[in-house]
Design a protein around this motif. Structure first.
Motif, mmCIF file in Angstrom:
data_model
loop_
_atom_site.group_PDB
_atom_site.id
_atom_site.type_symbol
_atom_site.label_atom_id
_atom_site.label_comp_id
_atom_site.label_asym_id
_atom_site.label_seq_id
_atom_site.Cartn_x
_atom_site.Cartn_y
_atom_site.Cartn_z
ATOM 1 N N LEU A 1 -77.176 -33.575 -93.212
ATOM 2 C CA LEU A 1 -78.389 -33.201 -92.503
ATOM 3 C C LEU A 1 -79.576 -33.777 -93.258
ATOM 4 O O LEU A 1 -79.724 -33.541 -94.466
ATOM 5 C CB LEU A 1 -78.511 -31.683 -92.386
ATOM 6 N N TRP A 2 -80.422 -34.516 -92.543
ATOM 7 C CA TRP A 2 -81.554 -35.204 -93.157
ATOM 8 C C TRP A 2 -82.861 -34.599 -92.654
ATOM 9 O O TRP A 2 -83.006 -34.353 -91.449
ATOM 10 C CB TRP A 2 -81.542 -36.692 -92.807
ATOM 11 N N ASP A 3 -83.801 -34.399 -93.569
ATOM 12 C CA ASP A 3 -85.157 -34.010 -93.194
ATOM 13 C C ASP A 3 -85.880 -35.266 -92.732
ATOM 14 O O ASP A 3 -86.095 -36.193 -93.526
ATOM 15 C CB ASP A 3 -85.876 -33.370 -94.389
ATOM 16 N N VAL A 4 -86.217 -35.329 -91.450
ATOM 17 C CA VAL A 4 -86.807 -36.549 -90.886
ATOM 18 C C VAL A 4 -88.146 -36.884 -91.537
ATOM 19 O O VAL A 4 -88.492 -38.052 -91.715
ATOM 20 C CB VAL A 4 -86.955 -36.393 -89.354
ATOM 21 N N LYS A 5 -88.929 -35.874 -91.907
ATOM 22 C CA LYS A 5 -90.263 -36.116 -92.482
ATOM 23 C C LYS A 5 -90.186 -36.751 -93.864
ATOM 24 O O LYS A 5 -91.027 -37.567 -94.229
ATOM 25 C CB LYS A 5 -91.044 -34.806 -92.554
ATOM 26 N N THR A 6 -89.176 -36.369 -94.640
ATOM 27 C CA THR A 6 -89.093 -36.857 -96.022
ATOM 28 C C THR A 6 -87.984 -37.879 -96.237
ATOM 29 O O THR A 6 -87.980 -38.596 -97.245
ATOM 30 C CB THR A 6 -88.863 -35.681 -96.981
ATOM 31 N N GLY A 7 -87.023 -37.923 -95.322
ATOM 32 C CA GLY A 7 -85.890 -38.815 -95.490
ATOM 33 C C GLY A 7 -84.879 -38.313 -96.504
ATOM 34 O O GLY A 7 -83.957 -39.043 -96.892
ATOM 35 N N LYS A 8 -85.017 -37.059 -96.939
ATOM 36 C CA LYS A 8 -84.122 -36.491 -97.947
ATOM 37 C C LYS A 8 -83.022 -35.646 -97.297
ATOM 38 O O LYS A 8 -83.192 -35.110 -96.208
ATOM 39 C CB LYS A 8 -84.915 -35.652 -98.941
ATOM 40 N N LEU B 1 -82.077 -34.819 -88.629
ATOM 41 C CA LEU B 1 -81.083 -35.767 -88.117
ATOM 42 C C LEU B 1 -79.759 -35.462 -88.791
ATOM 43 O O LEU B 1 -79.692 -35.299 -90.015
ATOM 44 C CB LEU B 1 -81.487 -37.207 -88.418
ATOM 45 N N ALA B 2 -78.707 -35.367 -88.006
ATOM 46 C CA ALA B 2 -77.357 -35.177 -88.540
ATOM 47 C C ALA B 2 -76.578 -36.477 -88.401
ATOM 48 O O ALA B 2 -76.664 -37.162 -87.373
ATOM 49 C CB ALA B 2 -76.644 -34.057 -87.798
ATOM 50 N N THR B 3 -75.826 -36.830 -89.439
ATOM 51 C CA THR B 3 -74.956 -38.005 -89.403
ATOM 52 C C THR B 3 -73.580 -37.603 -89.921
ATOM 53 O O THR B 3 -73.458 -36.745 -90.794
ATOM 54 C CB THR B 3 -75.499 -39.154 -90.272
#
Length: 503
Positions: free
Chosen positions: A87-94, A76-78
């Motif tokens: 840029l966020w790793d969706v699986k880890t939220g990091k 996910l990009a915000t």
């Protein structure tokens, strides 16, 4: 999905954000993302719209303007007023990367390329920046706008970019072959400013990325401060600077600036949101207006279709994100007929003959299984259910007024001849709205209630649509309707208006 006559119904409301919801985005899997002025982004599971275990995502210091999923849904990009693209790793939220323009100005928009290789950002520094996702490095900067870049998108083959600015111009860029200058400049894309732009995912060459003669054709939509949606034909020759963009359609209907637009995954529908507080659905090819969604109490800021096209999410300055279920009118009427057929062939046990166990099963059907123990302890069987009152429900431990209303409204449907399945399908999400204010067909608050020959009150457009299909039976009783005459229910309309004004 057929796109002749559409009906939308409120499916779920997300109210966790403490400020404006600036963006909503579905992944191609089972997630919905929302971005807010409260400095956070949130992830939601689309099976029940519960919040993801790694949500909220906290990393920005100011407004989060935009959020978007990578094509595979893993990232996910915000982007935010703080000048950061995260840029966020969706699986880890990091966080997997934190990027920013050299100017560190506010980033207004971000978009992944369909091939997942790049991500594009538009900023208040009037620049577009293209980043390589794997290396997290800036590989190209596009300069040419003379105002904030607020809209951008890759073509379906990832070879071209369209962007729009607050000045009202649209520009086309080469994303692959190295042409640094603008390939096409549209001076008056939208009077007063562009707010959004997006390519159709299926039109023309989008159906096949290969081209025998090197010429590709696409279509894209743009929205602006002139209250308009514009559809453009796009044609280009791969590897050259030859690009043409011609206005195809101008869609009128919004009474305020258009803030967002979004194509469905199959390219058949186009949604647009506006400062006029509505979302409009359009036939993406012919531009016909198909449906107007009203429900937000402030500006609509963003909209996004689910991957299967069955749902539409909208974000608003009213601090909510709303998920709407989209139904084709023909399918809606078929469901009613199937339910009627089941009611005709199944032997329905009278409510007053239900056992305590059957009443508890009914509670499960309407989503209030947490009160089964209270009903069991107080031996509430069918006979008791038929006479139970609001005060009695409160006495047995049901403190939430909305849940008491839901039980009483669901019981009313049973008393009117509906089966347990019909109660379940009624989707009693508006627990605070009196059931008599909802159209029996659409389950939405009526604006123009009319009485049909069967004695039931319906939304005029819904029951008229039923009759236009050649139906001669009641949607509620399946009995014969000898006349199509509809009588305005003025007293109910007045009550609904008073109720809505008091909200």
């Amino acid at each position: 999905m057929m796109s002749n006559k559409l009906v939308t119904s409120l499916y779920h409301t997300l109210g966790a954000h403490s400020s404006d919801v600036n963006c909503v985005a579905f992944s191609n899997g089972d997630l919905l993302a929302t971005a807010s002025a409260d400095k956070t982004a949130r992830l939601w599971n689309t099976d029940d719209f519960s919040e993801h275990k790694h949500s909220p995502l906290c990393g920005h210091q100011y407004y989060v303007h935009c959020c978007t999923f990578s094509p595979f849904g893993t990232t996910l990009a915000t982007c935010s007023t703080d000048g950061k693209l995260i840029l966020w790793d969706v699986k880890t939220g990091k966080k997997s990367a934190v990027l920013h323009h050299e100017s560190q100005n506010s980033i207004r928009v971000c978009r992944f390329s369909p091939n997942s290789m790049y991500i594009l950002t538009g900023s208040d520094d009037e620049l577009l920046c293209m980043w390589e996702v794997s290396s997290k490095k800036l590989i190209r900067t596009f300069a040419g706008h003379e105002a904030s870049v607020v809209g951008c998108d890759f073509s379906p083959d990832s070879n071209f970019i369209v962007s729009g600015s607050c000045n009202g111009d649209l520009q086309v860029w080469d994303a692959k072959f190295g042409h640094g200058k603008c390939l096409k400049y549209i001076d008056e894309g939208h009077d007063l400013g562009v707010s959004c732009c997006q390519f159709s995912p299926t039109y023309g060459s989008a159906k096949s990325v290969s081209s025998d003669n090197g010429t590709v054709t696409f279509m894209f939509a743009s929205g602006g401060q002139d209250d308009l949606i514009k559809i453009w034909n796009f044609q280009a020759v791969l590897g050259s600077a030859a690009v043409s963009v011609d206005l195809r359609l101008t869609l009128k209907g919004h009474s305020g600036p258009v803030t967002c637009c979004s194509y469905s995954h199959d390219g058949s529908l186009l949604a647009s949101g506006s400062i006029d507080k509505t979302v409009r659905l359009w036939d993406a090819i012919h531009g016909n207006s198909l449906h107007v969604i009203e429900g937000h109490v402030r500006y609509v800021t963003s909209c996004s279709f689910s991957y299967d096209g069955l749902y539409l999410a909208s974000g608003s300055n009213d601090r909510t994100a709303v998920i709407w279920k989209i139904t084709n009118e023909d399918e809606l009427f078929k469901n009613i007929e199937r339910n009627q057929s089941q009611c005709d062939t199944e032997e329905v046990k009278p409510v007053n003959k239900w056992s305590v166990e059957e009443v508890c099963k009914w509670l499960e059907e309407i989503g209030l299984e947490q009160y089964k123990s209270s009903f069991e302890q107080n031996a509430i069987d069918g006979t008791e259910l038929e006479v139970i009152t609001d005060s009695m429900l409160q006495q047995i431990g049901i403190d939430a007024m909305g849940h008491r209303n839901k039980i009483l409204r669901a019981r009313k449907i049973l008393q009117q001849g509906g089966s347990v399945k019909l109660v379940k399908d009624a989707n009693l999400l508006d627990v605070g709205v009196p059931d008599e204010f909802l159209c029996p067909i659409t389950r939405e608050v009526m604006k123009d209630p009319v009485i049909a020959e069967d004695g039931y009150t319906y939304e005029r457009s819904a029951v008229a649509g039923w009759m236009e299909k050649g139906k001669t039976t009641s949607p509620m009783t399946n009995g014969t309707l000898n006349t199509k005459q509809l009588t305005p229910n003025r007293s109910l309309k007045m009550l609904i208006q008073r109720y809505l004004q008091g909200q």
